[in-house]
Design a protein around this motif. Structure first.
Motif, PDB file in Angstrom:
ATOM      1  N   MET A   1       0.840  -1.175   0.000  1.00 53.82           N
ATOM      2  CA  MET A   1       0.000   0.000   0.000  1.00 53.82           C
ATOM      3  C   MET A   1       0.889   1.244   0.000  1.00 53.82           C
ATOM      4  N   ILE A   2       0.578   2.183  -0.867  1.00 52.61           N
ATOM      5  CA  ILE A   2       1.347   3.423  -0.968  1.00 52.61           C
ATOM      6  C   ILE A   2       0.596   4.518  -0.218  1.00 52.61           C
ATOM      7  N   ALA A   3       1.302   5.200   0.671  1.00 51.71           N
ATOM      8  CA  ALA A   3       0.692   6.298   1.437  1.00 51.71           C
ATOM      9  C   ALA A   3       0.571   7.533   0.556  1.00 51.71           C
ATOM     10  N   ALA A   4      -0.453   8.306   0.809  1.00 49.85           N
ATOM     11  CA  ALA A   4      -0.648   9.550   0.053  1.00 49.85           C
ATOM     12  C   ALA A   4       0.403  10.574   0.468  1.00 49.85           C
ATOM     13  N   ASP A   5       0.917  11.330  -0.494  1.00 52.79           N
ATOM     14  CA  ASP A   5       1.865  12.397  -0.201  1.00 52.79           C
ATOM     15  C   ASP A   5       1.186  13.594   0.437  1.00 52.79           C
ATOM     16  N   ALA A   6      -0.088  13.785   0.127  1.00 54.95           N
ATOM     17  CA  ALA A   6      -0.835  14.917   0.669  1.00 54.95           C
ATOM     18  C   ALA A   6      -2.324  14.588   0.627  1.00 54.95           C
ATOM     19  N   VAL A   7      -3.028  15.084   1.621  1.00 59.08           N
ATOM     20  CA  VAL A   7      -4.479  14.959   1.666  1.00 59.08           C
ATOM     21  C   VAL A   7      -5.009  16.350   1.960  1.00 59.08           C
ATOM     22  N   LEU A   8      -5.933  16.814   1.137  1.00 59.35           N
ATOM     23  CA  LEU A   8      -6.525  18.130   1.341  1.00 59.35           C
ATOM     24  C   LEU A   8      -8.000  17.965   1.644  1.00 59.35           C
ATOM     25  N   LYS A   9      -8.450  18.669   2.663  1.00 59.54           N
ATOM     26  CA  LYS A   9      -9.866  18.695   3.006  1.00 59.54           C
ATOM     27  C   LYS A   9     -10.231  20.130   3.315  1.00 59.54           C
ATOM     28  N   ARG A  10     -11.545  20.396   3.307  1.00 59.22           N
ATOM     29  CA  ARG A  10     -12.027  21.755   3.579  1.00 59.22           C
ATOM     30  C   ARG A  10     -13.220  21.682   4.519  1.00 59.22           C
ATOM     31  N   PHE A  11     -13.372  22.721   5.328  1.00 59.26           N
ATOM     32  CA  PHE A  11     -14.537  22.779   6.194  1.00 59.26           C
ATOM     33  C   PHE A  11     -15.819  23.032   5.407  1.00 59.26           C
ATOM     34  N   ASP A  12     -15.720  23.473   4.129  1.00 54.92           N
ATOM     35  CA  ASP A  12     -16.942  23.612   3.313  1.00 54.92           C
ATOM     36  C   ASP A  12     -17.533  22.245   2.968  1.00 54.92           C
ATOM     37  N   ALA A  13     -16.740  21.184   3.115  1.00 59.35           N
ATOM     38  CA  ALA A  13     -17.214  19.817   2.870  1.00 59.35           C
ATOM     39  C   ALA A  13     -16.730  18.930   4.024  1.00 59.35           C
ATOM     40  N   PRO A  14     -17.241  19.179   5.242  1.00 59.69           N
ATOM     41  CA  PRO A  14     -16.755  18.432   6.414  1.00 59.69           C
ATOM     42  C   PRO A  14     -17.194  16.975   6.377  1.00 59.69           C
ATOM     43  N   ASP A  15     -16.516  16.150   7.156  1.00 57.67           N
ATOM     44  CA  ASP A  15     -16.891  14.741   7.288  1.00 57.67           C
ATOM     45  C   ASP A  15     -18.137  14.576   8.155  1.00 57.67           C
ATOM     46  N   GLU A  16     -18.350  15.512   9.068  1.00 57.97           N
ATOM     47  CA  GLU A  16     -19.507  15.455   9.959  1.00 57.97           C
ATOM     48  C   GLU A  16     -19.850  16.874  10.395  1.00 57.97           C
ATOM     49  N   VAL A  17     -21.139  17.133  10.601  1.00 59.98           N
ATOM     50  CA  VAL A  17     -21.599  18.421  11.124  1.00 59.98           C
ATOM     51  C   VAL A  17     -22.519  18.143  12.298  1.00 59.98           C
ATOM     52  N   ARG A  18     -22.200  18.747  13.431  1.00 59.78           N
ATOM     53  CA  ARG A  18     -23.056  18.652  14.613  1.00 59.78           C
ATOM     54  C   ARG A  18     -23.731  20.014  14.771  1.00 59.78           C
ATOM     55  N   THR A  19     -25.040  20.037  14.632  1.00 69.60           N
ATOM     56  CA  THR A  19     -25.767  21.304  14.703  1.00 69.60           C
ATOM     57  C   THR A  19     -26.549  21.391  16.007  1.00 69.60           C
ATOM     58  N   PHE A  20     -26.722  22.610  16.472  1.00 71.44           N
ATOM     59  CA  PHE A  20     -27.500  22.900  17.663  1.00 71.44           C
ATOM     60  C   PHE A  20     -27.992  24.323  17.522  1.00 71.44           C
ATOM     61  N   GLU A  21     -28.936  24.715  18.352  1.00 74.91           N
ATOM     62  CA  GLU A  21     -29.493  26.060  18.252  1.00 74.91           C
ATOM     63  C   GLU A  21     -28.373  27.095  18.345  1.00 74.91           C
ATOM     64  N   LYS A  22     -28.361  28.033  17.428  1.00 68.85           N
ATOM     65  CA  LYS A  22     -27.405  29.140  17.350  1.00 68.85           C
ATOM     66  C   LYS A  22     -25.965  28.710  17.068  1.00 68.85           C
ATOM     67  N   GLY A  23     -25.775  27.494  16.557  1.00 67.11           N
ATOM     68  CA  GLY A  23     -24.400  27.111  16.269  1.00 67.11           C
ATOM     69  C   GLY A  23     -24.263  25.792  15.548  1.00 67.11           C
TER      70      GLY A  23
END
Length: 120
Positions: A1-23
């Motif tokens: 298995m070859i490891a990735a040289d770089a991984v890019l992610k953005r908060f505009d496409a998060p893995d999970e979003v926890r929502t609650f009132e006012k936040g």
């Protein structure tokens, strides 16, 4: 298995979003870490908008992070008040309430504690 040289992610496409009132709390998982972005609107208070949902009076999660915008305070269980303002890098121990201060949305990035925060 070859490891990735770089991984890019953005908060505009998060893995999970926890929502609650006012936040919301967005999570990005990368390189074995969970990094969170907290966004709290005016009037947000941890004990009201997160604590009630998780059945706790105080946040019991340890955090390391930095504030990107806005102003909040953390009221520790022992009564100390800690100001958190844009540009601050912070460590906050478990056992506190917090709320937004002023007239701007508060945003912070969490490098420690993100996976446990606001998690039922």
């Amino acid at each position: 298995m070859i490891a990735a040289d770089a991984v890019l992610k953005r908060f505009d496409a998060p893995d999970e979003v926890r929502t609650f009132e006012k936040g919301r709390f967005e999570l990005v998982n990368i390189a074995g870490m969970s990094i969170g972005r907290a966004t709290y609107e005016l009037g947000w208070k941890w004990s009201e908008h997160v604590g009630k949902a998780v059945g706790q009076k105080f946040c019991e999660v340890e955090h390391v992070g930095f504030v990107t915008s806005g102003h909040a305070v953390a009221a520790m269980r022992d009564g100390r008040i800690i100001d958190l303002k844009a540009g601050d890098v912070f460590y906050i121990a478990p056992g506190r309430d917090s709320w937004v201060v002023g007239d701007a949305t508060y945003v912070s990035i969490h490098l420690l504690g993100a996976e446990k925060y606001a998690n039922k």
